[in-house]
Structures are given as structure tokens and as C-alpha cells.
Design a protein around this motif. Structure first.
Motif, PDB file in Angstrom:
ATOM      1  N   ASP A  76       0.716  -1.187   0.171  1.00 24.68           N
ATOM      2  CA  ASP A  76       0.082  -0.050  -0.079  1.00 24.68           C
ATOM      3  C   ASP A  76       0.850   1.220  -0.095  1.00 24.68           C
ATOM      4  O   ASP A  76       0.435   2.369   0.084  1.00 24.68           O
ATOM      5  N   ILE A  77       2.178   1.152  -0.140  1.00 24.16           N
ATOM      6  CA  ILE A  77       2.921   2.428  -0.168  1.00 24.16           C
ATOM      7  C   ILE A  77       3.797   2.163  -1.595  1.00 24.16           C
ATOM      8  O   ILE A  77       5.056   1.575  -1.380  1.00 24.16           O
ATOM      9  N   ARG A  78       3.138   2.747  -2.574  1.00 28.77           N
ATOM     10  CA  ARG A  78       3.975   2.706  -3.826  1.00 28.77           C
ATOM     11  C   ARG A  78       3.126   4.010  -4.487  1.00 28.77           C
ATOM     12  O   ARG A  78       2.340   4.284  -4.462  1.00 28.77           O
ATOM     13  N   LEU A  79       4.120   4.275  -5.580  1.00 29.15           N
ATOM     14  CA  LEU A  79       3.650   5.296  -6.403  1.00 29.15           C
ATOM     15  C   LEU A  79       4.145   4.797  -7.893  1.00 29.15           C
ATOM     16  O   LEU A  79       4.985   4.070  -8.195  1.00 29.15           O
ATOM     17  N   ASP A  80       3.446   5.458  -8.899  1.00 31.29           N
ATOM     18  CA  ASP A  80       3.755   5.265 -10.325  1.00 31.29           C
ATOM     19  C   ASP A  80       3.978   6.626 -11.030  1.00 31.29           C
ATOM     20  O   ASP A  80       3.319   7.741 -10.414  1.00 31.29           O
ATOM     21  N   LEU A  81       5.099   6.741 -11.752  1.00 30.48           N
ATOM     22  CA  LEU A  81       5.132   8.019 -12.678  1.00 30.48           C
ATOM     23  C   LEU A  81       3.951   7.892 -13.632  1.00 30.48           C
ATOM     24  O   LEU A  81       3.753   7.062 -14.424  1.00 30.48           O
ATOM     25  N   GLN A  82       3.018   8.673 -13.532  1.00 27.15           N
ATOM     26  CA  GLN A  82       2.125   8.810 -14.494  1.00 27.15           C
ATOM     27  C   GLN A  82       1.951   9.978 -15.541  1.00 27.15           C
ATOM     28  O   GLN A  82       2.418  11.044 -14.872  1.00 27.15           O
ATOM     29  N   MET A  83       1.832   9.810 -16.738  1.00 27.21           N
ATOM     30  CA  MET A  83       1.627  10.859 -17.877  1.00 27.21           C
ATOM     31  C   MET A  83       0.087  11.256 -17.853  1.00 27.21           C
ATOM     32  O   MET A  83      -0.815  10.489 -17.916  1.00 27.21           O
ATOM     33  N   VAL A  84      -0.059  12.568 -17.886  1.00 31.61           N
ATOM     34  CA  VAL A  84      -1.467  13.182 -17.678  1.00 31.61           C
ATOM     35  C   VAL A  84      -1.614  14.072 -18.948  1.00 31.61           C
ATOM     36  O   VAL A  84      -0.673  14.926 -19.451  1.00 31.61           O
ATOM     37  N   ILE A  85      -2.617  14.007 -19.719  1.00 29.71           N
ATOM     38  CA  ILE A  85      -2.793  14.578 -20.852  1.00 29.71           C
ATOM     39  C   ILE A  85      -4.377  15.024 -21.099  1.00 29.71           C
ATOM     40  O   ILE A  85      -5.237  14.075 -20.509  1.00 29.71           O
ATOM     41  N   HIS A  86      -4.756  16.077 -21.382  1.00 27.44           N
ATOM     42  CA  HIS A  86      -6.151  16.565 -21.643  1.00 27.44           C
ATOM     43  C   HIS A  86      -6.681  15.649 -22.787  1.00 27.44           C
ATOM     44  O   HIS A  86      -6.000  15.436 -23.915  1.00 27.44           O
ATOM     45  N   PRO A  87      -7.913  15.081 -22.713  1.00 29.94           N
ATOM     46  CA  PRO A  87      -8.220  14.071 -23.636  1.00 29.94           C
ATOM     47  C   PRO A  87      -8.614  14.588 -25.064  1.00 29.94           C
ATOM     48  O   PRO A  87      -8.523  13.790 -25.932  1.00 29.94           O
ATOM     49  N   LYS A  88      -8.875  15.887 -25.200  1.00 31.26           N
ATOM     50  CA  LYS A  88      -9.122  16.630 -26.377  1.00 31.26           C
ATOM     51  C   LYS A  88      -7.845  17.297 -26.758  1.00 31.26           C
ATOM     52  O   LYS A  88      -8.106  18.086 -27.560  1.00 31.26           O
ATOM     53  N   LYS A  89      -6.827  16.908 -26.471  1.00 27.90           N
ATOM     54  CA  LYS A  89      -5.523  17.873 -26.688  1.00 27.90           C
ATOM     55  C   LYS A  89      -5.106  17.410 -28.195  1.00 27.90           C
ATOM     56  O   LYS A  89      -4.968  16.207 -28.325  1.00 27.90           O
ATOM     57  N   TRP A  90      -4.713  18.377 -29.002  1.00 26.87           N
ATOM     58  CA  TRP A  90      -4.126  18.348 -30.222  1.00 26.87           C
ATOM     59  C   TRP A  90      -2.865  17.756 -30.086  1.00 26.87           C
ATOM     60  O   TRP A  90      -1.860  18.482 -29.159  1.00 26.87           O
ATOM     61  N   ILE A  91      -2.367  16.653 -30.562  1.00 29.27           N
ATOM     62  CA  ILE A  91      -1.072  16.123 -30.391  1.00 29.27           C
ATOM     63  C   ILE A  91      -0.140  16.457 -31.488  1.00 29.27           C
ATOM     64  O   ILE A  91      -0.344  16.041 -32.672  1.00 29.27           O
ATOM     65  N   SER A  92       0.887  17.422 -31.440  1.00 24.76           N
ATOM     66  CA  SER A  92       1.667  17.570 -32.546  1.00 24.76           C
ATOM     67  C   SER A  92       2.844  16.362 -32.803  1.00 24.76           C
ATOM     68  O   SER A  92       2.973  15.479 -32.032  1.00 24.76           O
ATOM     69  N   HIS A  93       3.414  16.530 -33.861  1.00 26.04           N
ATOM     70  CA  HIS A  93       4.397  15.307 -34.200  1.00 26.04           C
ATOM     71  C   HIS A  93       5.471  15.481 -32.864  1.00 26.04           C
ATOM     72  O   HIS A  93       5.966  14.472 -32.603  1.00 26.04           O
ATOM     73  N   SER A  94       5.997  16.450 -32.659  1.00 23.56           N
ATOM     74  CA  SER A  94       6.865  16.588 -31.863  1.00 23.56           C
ATOM     75  C   SER A  94       6.626  16.083 -30.298  1.00 23.56           C
ATOM     76  O   SER A  94       7.184  15.125 -29.572  1.00 23.56           O
ATOM     77  N   LEU A  95       5.276  16.291 -29.954  1.00 20.28           N
ATOM     78  CA  LEU A  95       4.848  15.876 -28.547  1.00 20.28           C
ATOM     79  C   LEU A  95       4.764  14.428 -28.775  1.00 20.28           C
ATOM     80  O   LEU A  95       4.816  13.614 -27.763  1.00 20.28           O
ATOM     81  N   LYS A  96       3.887  13.814 -30.013  1.00 18.92           N
ATOM     82  CA  LYS A  96       3.850  12.615 -29.926  1.00 18.92           C
ATOM     83  C   LYS A  96       5.335  11.786 -29.914  1.00 18.92           C
ATOM     84  O   LYS A  96       5.354  10.718 -29.372  1.00 18.92           O
ATOM     85  N   GLU A  97       6.277  12.254 -30.327  1.00 25.64           N
ATOM     86  CA  GLU A  97       7.676  11.541 -30.267  1.00 25.64           C
ATOM     87  C   GLU A  97       8.020  11.614 -28.826  1.00 25.64           C
ATOM     88  O   GLU A  97       8.552  10.687 -28.414  1.00 25.64           O
TER      89      GLU A  97
END
Length: 159
Positions: free
Chosen positions: A132-153
């Protein structure tokens, strides 16, 4: 997270045990290990395995009370009726490490924060784990965010 919601920030990297806002898109990158640390001459550092009961009565150098991994730790300690004393409460991991090195206190910190001091022998990682003592590194993005080519990379690189 508000900046992600507002579109001011493209992506967030957050240490969480589970997604805390269902309106955002979350992806686990990896587990970020949390370690219990003490000075190398601390009595607990000689144990082959540290159980919750071994932590009874020891002084802690804690993060601020809003820190997610402190909240997890205290919840587990209280549930198992482990008595603990807070010697200091600090908001800076560097200050926490320095205090642990100079005192008889113990602390829970992300492994990545203490790697250098452990390598140099200034801090000891205590052989302790709890599910019960653990963490994850989570990536968070807005679901409607436009993803540029560089952001996708960049996102692909993180994965």
C-alpha cells in the motif's frame, strides 16, 4: 493538473498511486519506487528485513502533510497501530536527506531522490516494502488535446 485542464500545459508527469482526476487521460509510465532511508549506523539498517512492527517508536523526518506518499505511509502506520514520532516536517527532499544523514530519524522518499547519497554510503535503504506504499510515474494529458508530431515523439520516448 489545472494547467493541463486549461490547455496551458501539453503534458504532465505526476507521481500518483492511481489517477486522481477522471476527466483527464492517464497512462502509467513506470513504478517509481519509494524507499525507507536512514543513516548507515541507524539500528534498523542492520536488519535483513524491516517489518512494520520494527518501525514502532522511531522518529520520522516527514515531508509536508499534503504529500501523497506521506499520506499513504501514515495511513498504513495508523492502520497497524504503529506509534511514530515526527521529529521534523520539511517540504524539500534535499533538506529531508540532510536531516536523516545527521540524525537518528528515518524517512520515506522516492528512490530516485536518494540514489546518489545511497551510492556514496551517506544513506542506507532499509529492507522494507509494503503493497500500500507505492507510486507510479503517471503521464497526464487532456483527452481533447491536439498532439503535434514532436509531442507524439516525446510521449513515445516516455513510454
Amino acid at each position: 493538473m489545472n494547467k493541463i485542464k486549461e490547455g496551458a500545459v501539453d503534458i504532465g508527469l505526476i507521481l500518483e498511486s492511481s489517477p486522481s482526476d477522471s476527466t483527464l487521460k492517464w497512462q502509467t509510465i513506470r513504478e517509481e519506487p519509494l524507499v525507507l532511508v536512514a543513516s548507515p549506523d541507524h539500528p534498523l539498517s542492520s536488519l535483513r528485513k524491516v517489518e512494520l512492527s520494527h518501525l514502532n517508536g522511531f522518529e520520522w523526518i516527514m515531508t509536508e502533510d499534503s504529500c501523497n506518499y506521506r499520506i499513504m505511509l501514515e495511513k498504513v502506520l495508523r492502520a497497524k497501530r504503529v506509534i511514530y514520532r515526527i521529529g521534523l516536517e520539511l517540504g524539500n527532499p534535499e533538506a529531508i536527506k540532510r536531516c536523516v544523514m545527521a540524525s537518528s530519524g528515518i524517512s520515506l522518499l522516492p528512490q530516485i531522490v536518494v540514489e546518489e547519497e545511497v551510492r556514496r554510503g551517506e544513506l542506507a535503504v532499509l529492507p522494507f516494502t509494503h503493497p500500500d506504499i507505492r507510486l507510479d510515474l503517471q503521464m497526464v494529458i487532456h483527452p481533447k488535446k491536439w498532439i503535434s508530431h514532436s509531442l507524439k515523439e516525446f510521449i513515445d520516448m516516455l513510454k
